[in-house]
Design an enzyme around this catalytic site. Structure first.
Site, short mmCIF file in Angstrom:
data_model
loop_
_atom_site.label_atom_id
_atom_site.label_comp_id
_atom_site.label_asym_id
_atom_site.label_seq_id
_atom_site.Cartn_x
_atom_site.Cartn_y
_atom_site.Cartn_z
CB SER A 166 -0.89 -0.03 1.25
OG SER A 166 -1.64 1.14 1.36
CE LYS A 192 -4.89 0.23 0.41
NZ LYS A 192 -5.63 -0.55 1.43
CE LYS A 194 -4.08 3.88 2.12
NZ LYS A 194 -5.30 3.36 2.73
CG ASP A 219 -7.90 2.50 0.52
OD1 ASP A 219 -9.06 2.98 0.61
OD2 ASP A 219 -7.31 1.97 1.48
CD GLU A 244 -9.02 -0.70 0.65
OE1 GLU A 244 -8.08 -1.07 -0.11
OE2 GLU A 244 -8.88 -0.65 1.89
CG ASP A 269 -10.81 -0.57 4.90
OD1 ASP A 269 -11.12 -1.04 6.01
OD2 ASP A 269 -9.70 -0.01 4.71
CE LYS A 293 -7.52 -1.87 6.85
NZ LYS A 293 -7.46 -0.41 6.92
N GLY A 321 -4.52 -4.10 6.27
CA GLY A 321 -3.50 -3.82 7.28
C GLY A 321 -3.66 -2.44 7.86
#
Ligand code: OSB
Ligand code: MG
Length: 404
Positions: A166, A192, A194, A219, A244, A269, A293, A321
């Site tokens: 990530s 991934k 952000k 995400d 996400e 998420d 998670k 995570g």
């Protein structure tokens, strides 16, 4: 591990499955709040974090077995509303007193002991993780096999978790492409990124141009609104594995409308905090993939129930995570090695996060972007007392809330 030894172990596990295991009685619970600097700050749509903060739970049984769990929180209540101080308060005043002295013949009975207290999922997940670790160790089992023991029939640990990396928000498109290239060179097979409003379409375009074939996903950490659907549909051209949590952290419903507008699968998420939320998301067509998670949903018992729902509904699943310390990372790898976790998880090697973690051995990236389950009973990694003390001191000295 040799084949003969492994076969004997598998046979023993098959015979043990469905049988009762040895009970534990909880004798004491100690809390350790720690602060550990990241190698580089991690920036998301809700802000940047420079250090990992966690409350580590050390649980001892009457038989002298010690289990460890990690409350995965952050310095700021950005992802969730808990902080180290709220987690400490809820654990010390409510959850730990309700657990001490209790006997558990099945770790899945633990949530009932603390059911009368609401909320604080990350705090309760940390305590429950320590229960699972102690229970596995008491029964001479690796935690991954203990999870498999309570998973649907035929689900055995695969020994390795397939993982990705990530990548936080970087200062520029060029910097992002450079970090992506570096992570790919290290062997990560899924990336991934952000995103946030104003940092999305051009970012995806730049990374796709540089790396046309990688497994790529985004995400948003809840930054968009339902009326951004048209804008988000522009992301469909980049062949993303998923997007996400585009919409609000407490909104399941509008993700259903958004999914109808997007070809890209919507992964939830933040807004799926329980098995019940997952059922609702499935019923309203709001979820194509689940990021599970354990910390967000209050622990591994709830996670196992959600795992079962995913397996039953053929819903693709991976483990998320929270930039965990080794205690939480080891437990998450143990869970991510279950067979219905069928997309790469957000669990990277230790050297992606810290110069020196609080546990040994470190997790290193293996072939085909995998992390091996740690050898040894329970979580399979050992807390290093000297580093633990140093990280506790760092918290006391730098606690940004100025608390005692
Ligand atoms: O949304 O998945 C997230 C880290 C902190 C808070 C929220 C998230 C994340 C990550 C990190 O993406 C994944 C990792 O632990 O490597
Ligand atoms: Mg996320």
């Amino acid at each position: 591990m040799t084949g003969g030894w492994r076969n004997a172990l598998n046979l023993a596990r098959l015979m043990a499955k469905g049988k009762d295991l040895k009970a534990i009685t909880i004798r004491s619970i100690d809390l350790h709040t720690v602060l550990l600097p990241y190698l580089a700050p991690f920036e998301t749509s809700f802000g940047a974090e420079t250090d990992k903060v966690a409350v580590l739970v050390e649980l001892a049984t009457d038989a002298g077995v010690v289990g460890w769990g990690e409350c995965s929180i952050e310095l700021w209540p950005g992802y969730g509303y808990e902080t180290a101080v709220t987690a400490e308060h809820i654990l010390a005043e409510f959850l730990a007193p309700a657990a001490v002295g209790e006997t558990l013949a099945d770790p899945r009975d633990f949530p009932a002991l603390i059911k009368r207290f609401r909320g604080s999922h990350h705090a309760r997940a940390g305590l429950e993780a320590a229960v699972w670790d102690a229970f596995a160790k008491t029964n001479d089992m690796r935690l991954t096999d203990c999870f498999a023991h309570y998973a649907p029939a035929g689900h055995e640990s695969e020994e390795r978790a397939t993982v990705g990396v990530s990548i936080g928000i970087q200062p520029s498109l060029e910097a992002t492409v450079a970090v992506v290239s570096e992570r790919l060179a290290q062997g990560y097979g899924r990336v991934k990124l952000k995103i946030k409003r104003g940092w999305d379409v051009e970012l995806a375009r730049a990374v796709r141009a540089a790396h046309p074939d990688i497994l790529l996903m985004l995400d948003a950490n809840s930054d968009y609104r339902p009326e951004d659907a048209e804008h988000l549909a522009q992301l469909d051209e980049f062949n993303l594995l998923m997007i996400e949590q585009p919409l609000s952290h407490d909104d399941i419903y509008h993700h259903g409308h958004l999914q109808k507008r997007l070809k890209t699968p919507v992964c939830l998420d933040e807004s799926v905090k329980s098995a019940s939320d997952l059922q609702i998301a499935l019923q309203v067509g709001a979820i194509g993939i689940l990021n599970l998670k354990p910390a967000r949903v209050g622990g591994f018992t709830e996670s196992l129930e959600m795992y079962r729902i995913c397996a039953e509904n053929d819903l693709p699943l991976w483990i998320g995570g929270m930039l965990e310390i080794g205690v939480g990372r080891a437990a998450n790898v143990s869970f991510a090695a279950l067979p219905a976790v069928n997309l790469p998880s957000d669990i990277s090697a230790t050297d992606r996060y810290f110069a020196a973690d609080l546990t040994e051995p470190a997790f290193t990236l293996g072939p085909e972007s995998t992390l091996a389950v740690a050898d040894g009973y329970g979580i399979g990694v050992e807390v290093q007392r000297d580093r633990l003390e140093a990280a506790k001191r760092r918290w006391r000295e730098q606690n940004p809330y100025g608390g005692a």
